[in-house]
Structure formats: structure tokens, C-alpha cells
Design a protein around this motif. Structure first.
Motif, short mmCIF file in Angstrom:
data_model
loop_
_atom_site.label_atom_id
_atom_site.label_comp_id
_atom_site.label_asym_id
_atom_site.label_seq_id
_atom_site.Cartn_x
_atom_site.Cartn_y
_atom_site.Cartn_z
N HIS A 155 -2.64 98.97 66.59
CA HIS A 155 -1.29 98.73 66.11
C HIS A 155 -0.13 99.79 66.54
O HIS A 155 1.06 99.55 66.24
N LEU A 156 -0.33 100.97 66.82
CA LEU A 156 0.55 101.99 67.33
C LEU A 156 0.95 101.72 68.52
O LEU A 156 2.03 101.87 69.07
N VAL A 159 3.90 99.63 68.79
CA VAL A 159 5.02 100.16 68.57
C VAL A 159 5.53 100.81 69.86
O VAL A 159 6.53 100.51 70.26
N ALA A 160 4.68 101.36 70.83
CA ALA A 160 5.15 101.97 72.26
C ALA A 160 5.56 100.73 72.91
O ALA A 160 6.60 101.06 73.50
N ALA A 169 6.81 109.43 77.39
CA ALA A 169 6.82 109.21 75.64
C ALA A 169 5.52 108.93 75.40
O ALA A 169 4.82 109.08 74.26
N SER A 173 4.09 111.26 72.59
CA SER A 173 4.05 110.44 71.23
C SER A 173 3.00 109.66 70.92
O SER A 173 2.92 109.65 69.56
N LEU A 174 2.15 109.37 71.62
CA LEU A 174 0.94 108.27 71.21
C LEU A 174 -0.33 108.95 71.66
O LEU A 174 -0.93 109.29 70.70
N PRO A 177 -1.26 112.68 70.89
CA PRO A 177 -1.56 113.21 69.25
C PRO A 177 -2.73 112.47 68.77
O PRO A 177 -3.34 112.74 68.13
N ALA A 178 -2.82 111.11 69.36
CA ALA A 178 -4.01 110.26 68.53
C ALA A 178 -5.34 110.79 69.21
O ALA A 178 -6.35 110.79 68.31
N SER A 253 -4.72 117.13 60.06
CA SER A 253 -4.36 117.07 59.01
C SER A 253 -3.42 115.74 58.66
O SER A 253 -3.54 115.46 57.41
N TRP A 254 -2.71 115.35 59.57
CA TRP A 254 -2.06 113.99 59.33
C TRP A 254 -3.24 112.93 58.97
O TRP A 254 -4.11 113.12 59.57
N LYS A 255 -2.88 112.08 58.36
CA LYS A 255 -3.92 111.01 57.98
C LYS A 255 -3.75 109.83 58.84
O LYS A 255 -2.52 109.12 58.96
N LEU A 256 -4.49 109.59 59.82
CA LEU A 256 -4.27 108.29 60.42
C LEU A 256 -4.68 107.14 59.58
O LEU A 256 -5.91 107.25 59.23
N PRO A 257 -3.76 106.19 59.91
CA PRO A 257 -3.92 105.16 59.06
C PRO A 257 -4.96 104.34 59.73
O PRO A 257 -5.39 104.49 60.75
N ARG B 117 3.74 101.17 60.41
CA ARG B 117 3.55 101.80 61.51
C ARG B 117 4.32 102.85 62.27
O ARG B 117 4.76 103.01 63.33
N PRO B 120 1.84 108.72 62.44
CA PRO B 120 1.55 109.84 61.63
C PRO B 120 1.72 111.23 61.77
O PRO B 120 1.83 112.11 60.99
N TRP B 121 1.78 111.74 63.22
CA TRP B 121 2.08 113.01 63.63
C TRP B 121 3.47 113.34 63.82
O TRP B 121 3.78 114.54 64.26
N HIS B 164 2.83 110.37 55.59
CA HIS B 164 1.82 110.47 54.48
C HIS B 164 2.57 111.43 53.11
O HIS B 164 1.66 111.09 52.14
#
Ligand SMILES: Nc1ncnc2c1ncn2[C@@H]1O[C@H](COP(=O)(O)OP(=O)(O)OP(=O)(O)O)[C@@H](O)[C@H]1O
Ligand SMILES: [Mg+2]
Lengths: 259, 286
Positions: A155-156, A159-160, A169, A173-174, A177-178, A253-257, B117, B120-121, B164
Motif C-alpha cells: 500500500h506504500l 503511494v510511490a 526517492a 523515502s520507501l 526505511p521500510a 520505533s515508528w509503527k509500521l501499519p 498511507r 510512518p518514518w 503515529h
């Protein structure tokens, strides 16, 4: 008031801190019974005294440094190559189709089993040790990177696509970090494996390092030196692992949906 | 309002920025931003059997129009928006934007997903700025646009917060800002207010309306909420499920903004409710 967080920390870890002490207690008790010869089952205090001696004359520190330097270069090469290989296979599935099988088969070989071959090829010098460490570090990083890149949430990716991200990018950005939490798990595994393998490799052949110290202790029948080596190896490995766990926790620490 | 001062961006490929006499430019722009969906059908393969999801959908969105789409869950509303956005090219029929077939995503067509969407980072600010990734614009302009759009959706003070750390409604507003920051000609909204409480919802409906009036952007908004559809839409399209097809098109024909209690609004609401198979709430509650 100021003590309470530290106290809480201690309280939470009390059970895990307790077990090493119990082990030392049992060790002491068994040593007291004299069931085993005192030069085979060394009592804990004597191991501790040897530890202090080795520390005082600098031998221990020198050996830790020697092992550490090998780990560092081997790990850097292996983890770096693993990162590149994992990224490449994750981003270009065709590569994985070509190399996936080979990759999986090679991964099944226990890393110490490469030692005889590598010794034949490179002798027992530094090259052999660094290659065997790099090999041990490569696979966990490559696999976890591949896994992280492959599991970038769909789903991300939408967005890209929607905002027509260019390559840079997309990576910045994706994908990176993912995949980062997964990559860090691999890095942590790779580092503790590198540490294990350096000690093992030094047992085979080395003129310095913790493993060498232990091998020398065995040959001189100084089992206390061997014991110090065992404990130090464990403690250093533990510290490395904990340090990387902190890094891992920080970046997760970020919460991945979910999804 | 800060927003009315928004800088024109140095993009060459937009009709409104070509050097034509104003009247032609306006006409061209109108033509250039008309959306035509013609006889679109779509099926997914589930267990290697085709499952028809959309059947023979046709609609036209005039520039500046606000179209709302209502329909039961699973009738293909999100799928339709994905097709229009260009995220899914596997369908039958025709989708034309400005007279040209839609062949993939474009910054001229914005989409707000059903779930926000956001990355999150990235902070709210960085998330909004991420929409610029494919455009070579300078940092100062970028910063100004982000700032204006944060103000537009009322997120001042939350620029540095991570998704979040903000509420669902705020995240959704950030997603709206991200979709608007490239100043698309058409904005597709997939139940943008689905995740917020009733009070916030009323408030955000009016915010959306304000943004629409202010920006003159075409909007197509999917919603479950019939009142919302009638309150906001120039045209309400009612979909029936399995497979998703258009069962009714209602031209609301009232100027905006509107009064929720307007008897004509209530009447239309009743009419649309009647379109659904179980109009129980309205039949028994009076
Ligand atoms: N990628 C997919 N693969 C297979 N089936 C899909 C896929 N996406 C959607 N569907 C199916 O298509 C149908 C319509 O889905 P869609 O998400 O468009 O419905 P919706 O009208 O947006 O529903 P809701 O109001 O609950 O959001 C559903 O039956 C769903 O199962
Ligand atoms: Mg939907």
C-alpha cells in the motif's frame, strides 16, 4: 526519586542476572567436592584471579583487540557485500531467479566447514580469517535485506507510484526505511556470528586473539586461561548483541501499519 | 488567506501555464481537465476465476465539479478510483483525462486513499513534501507550498510530528494536503472522512467544501454516508454491488455551500436511501 528508574531496570532484569550467579554457585560447589581434579575443573575464584592477571599484564586486552580488528574488517566486507547482494536481489527479482538456488545451497554449509578449503587456498594467515568471517556475516545480512526489500508494504508502493517517485526517492523515502528494521536484525546476527567465528578460526591458526589465547592455554594445560577465554568470548558477544539491539529498537520505533 | 497567494509552479506541461490568450487558455484548461469514464468494466481473478467488480461504468466529471459516489461496502468504489488514478491499468473500456487515455499515475490527478498511507518514518511535513519527489522545484518554493498546505488543512504546529503521533483524522488531513500540494486538476477522495467521529466529520466536510471552493479543483469523493454525498456533491452517483454498477445519477442542482436542513437536501437523501435494498431505517423510524 532519582534512583527509581535504575532500580526498576534492575528489578526487571533480576531473574536474568540471577542465572549466571547460580551457575557460578553450582560450579563452586562442585569444585568443593573435589570430584574432578583441581587442574581440570578450576574453581571460579582461580579463574577470576587468572582473569585479573591476564588483564593486568595487558595480554587479554591485546588479544581482544586482535580478535576485534579481524571481526571489524571481516564483518565490514561481509555485511557490505550482503547488503548489496540483498538489495540487488530484492530490487531485481530476475537476479534472484538466477542466483537464488546457489545462494540457498551455499547457505546450508556451516561456516566453519569452509575453514579447511580456505586454509588450502589462502594459508593460515589473516586473509583466511577475514574471508571466513566475511562469509559468516554475508548471509544473514543478505537474507534479511532481501526479506526487508521484498516486504515493502504494497500500500506504500502505491503511494510511490502515485507520486511518480524516481529511483532516488523510491530508495530514500520507501525501500530503505521500510527495510531498515529487517536489515538491522541481519546486521546484529551477522556481528554475533562474526565474533563467534573469529574465536573459532583463531583456535585453528593464529598468533594472537582470544581463540589463540585459549588454544595456547589448552596446550600449556592451563585450563584457567581457557575458561577466561570462554567467559570473555561470551561477555563480549553479549555486549555486541545488546548494543545492536538498542540501535534496532531505536529504528523500529515508528509503527509500521500492518498489511 | 495564505493559500490564495500560492506560487505558480514552473511546470511546462500544464495547459493553464501556456502563453495563450486568456479565453483560449480557459477553454483549453476546461477541455484539458475533463474526466470521461466510458463503459469501464473490471474483474479480479480470485482462485483463477474472474470476479466481476465493476460493470459498464460511465461518468463525466466537468472541470470544477464535485461528484460524490455512494455505495455499499465492496461494490468497487476504491477500485474505480484506482483505475482513474492510473494505479491499475487492467480494465476494459476507456478512461480519458483531458481527452487522452489514462496510462498511469500523473500529478494532475491526485488521490487520497481510504487509509491515510503516510510514510510512518517521515514527519507530517516530510510526508507532504514527498509528493514533490518527481519534480525539480527549488527548496524555497517547496517549503512555501508545504507550509501553505499545512495551513490549508489546519495542521499548524504538527509539522514535525510523526503519523503515529497524530489522530486518525489529522493523519487523513495530512494525506489530503499531500494530495493537494502538487495542485492537481482533479482530486479523488476515497472515504476521506471514514475514520473520524461524527462531530469532526461535520467539521471536515465543511473544510473540504472550503478547499474545493478555494482551489476550483474537480473532486470525486467516495463515501458511505448518504447525507455527506448530498451535502457536498453537485452530482451523486449511486452504485449497486456485485458487480458494481451505476444504479442512479442524481444532479443535486443547489448552490454551495448548503444548509444541511434544507428540505430539498432531505428529500434527495430519502430518494437515495430508497435506492438501496434495505431502506429499513427511513421506513420505520418516522
Ligand atoms: N487486489 C484485489 N484482488 C482481488 N480482489 C480485489 C482486489 N481489490 C479489491 N478486490 C475486490 O473487489 C471488490 C471491490 O473492492 P473495493 O475495495 O473497490 O470496494 P469498496 O467499494 O471500496 O468497498 P469499501 O466501501 O468497503 O471500501 C471487493 O469484493 C474486493 O474483494
Ligand atoms: Mg473502498
Amino acid at each position: 526519586m532519582q534512583l527509581s528508574p535504575a532500580f526498576g531496570w534492575l528489578l526487571k532484569r533480576l531473574p536474568s542476572l540471577l542465572s549466571p550467579f547460580i551457575l557460578i554457585g553450582v560450579w563452586e560447589l562442585v569444585a568443593q567436592t573435589h570430584l574432578f581434579a583441581a587442574n581440570i575443573l578450576i574453581p571460579p575464584q582461580q579463574v577470576f584471579r587468572t582473569f585479573l592477571d591476564l588483564l593486568a599484564d595487558g595480554e587479554l586486552i591485546d588479544n581482544i583487540k586482535a580478535s576485534g580488528a579481524r571481526v571489524l574488517s571481516g564483518f565490514a566486507i561481509g555485511a557490505g557485500a550482503g547488503l548489496i547482494a540483498g538489495m540487488a536481489m530484492g530490487l531485481y527479482p530476475a537476479l534472484e531467479r538466477y542466483f537464488g538456488l546457489l545462494f540457498t545451497v551455499i547457505r546450508q554449509v556451516p561456516f566453519i566447514a569452509w575453514a579447511p578449503l580456505l586454509i588450502v587456498a589462502f594459508g593460515i594467515g589473516e586473509t583466511f580469517k577475514i574471508i571466513i568471517i566475511a562469509n559468516a556475516a554475508f548471509f544473514p545480512v543478505a537474507l534479511s535485506t532481501l526479506d526487508g526489500v521484498r516486504n515493502v508494504p504494497r500500500h506504500l508502493k502505491d503511494v510511490a507510484a502515485l507520486f511518480r517517485f524516481d529511483r532516488l526517492a523510491l530508495m530514500r523515502s520507501l525501500v530503505l526505511p521500510a527495510a531498515l528494521p529487517s536489515i538491522l536484525t541481519g546486521v546484529r546476527l551477522a556481528l554475533s556470528r562474526s565474533w563467534m567465528i573469529v574465536v573459532a578460526a583463531e583456535l585453528f591458526a593464529a598468533s594472537s586473539g582470544i581463540g589463540h589465547m585459549m588454544d595456547w592455554g589448552r596446550q600449556m594445560f592451563q585450563i584457567d586461561v581457557v575458561m577466561v577465554g570462554v567467559v570473555v568470548t561470551g561477555v563480549v558477544g553479549f555486549i555486541l548483541d545488546q548494543m545492536l539491539r538498542q540501535v534496532e529498537a531505536h529504528f523500529s520505533s515508528w509503527k509500521l501499519p500492518s498489511r | 488567506m495564505a493559500v490564495s497567494k500560492i506560487v505558480q509552479l514552473p511546470t511546462a506541461n500544464r495547459a493553464r501555464e501556456t502563453h495563450e490568450p486568456p479565453s483560449i487558455a480557459v477553454a483549453r484548461r476546461h477541455h484539458a481537465t475533463e474526466l470521461v469514464v466510458r463503459n469501464v468494466s473490471k474483474s479480479f481473478n480470485i482462485d483463477r476465476r474472474p470476479l466481476p467488480v465493476l460493470q459498464d461504468i460511465s461518468l463525466v466529471a466537468q472541470p470544477g465539479q464535485f461528484i460524490t459516489i455512494v455505495g455499499a461496502s465492496g461494490c468497487g468504489k476504491s477500485t474505480l478510483l484506482r483505475l482513474i488514478a492510473g494505479l491499475d491499468r487492467d480494465f476494459e473500456g476507456e478512461i480519458l483525462f483531458g481527452g487522452r487515455p489514462v496510462s498511469g499515475p500523473s500529478l494532475d490527478r491526485g488521490l487520497v486513499f481510504q487509509d491515510h498511507r503516510l510514510f510512518p518514518w517521515l514527519t507530517i511535513e516530510q510526508n507532504i513534501a514527498s509528493a514533490f519527489s518527481s519534480r525539480p522545484i527549488d527548496t524555497a518554493t517547496k517549503r512555501l507550498l508545504v507550509k501553505d498546505h499545512i495551513a490549508l488543512v489546519g495542521l499548524n504546529g504538527f509539522e514535525k510530528a510523526y503519523p503515529h503521533q497524530v489522530s486518525g483524522g489529522m493523519a487523513q488531513r495530512a494525506a489530503i494536503a499531500r494530495a493537494l500540494v502538487n495542485e492537481p486538476d482533479i482530486l479523488l477522495l476515497d472515504e476521506p472522512l471514514g475514520a473520524v467521529d461524527a462531530l469532526t466529520r461535520l467539521y471536515l466536510q465543511e473544510e473540504l467544501q472550503r478547499i474545493w471552493l478555494q482551489k476550483g479543483v474537480t473532486m470525486i469523493m467516495v463515501t458511505h454516508d448518504i447525507e455527506e454525498a448530498v451535502f457536498l456533491g453537485d452530482q451523486v452517483i449511486v452504485l449497486q454491488p456485485r458487480p458494481g454498477r451505476i444504479s442512479k445519477v442524481i444532479d443535486v442542482g443547489l448552490t454551495q455551500p448548503r444548509d444541511r436542513e434544507d428540505s430539498r437536501i432531505l428529500k434527495l437523501k430519502k430518494e437515495i436511501l430508497g435506492e438501496f435494498h434495505n431502506p429499513a431505517p427511513i421506513n420505520y423510524s418516522i
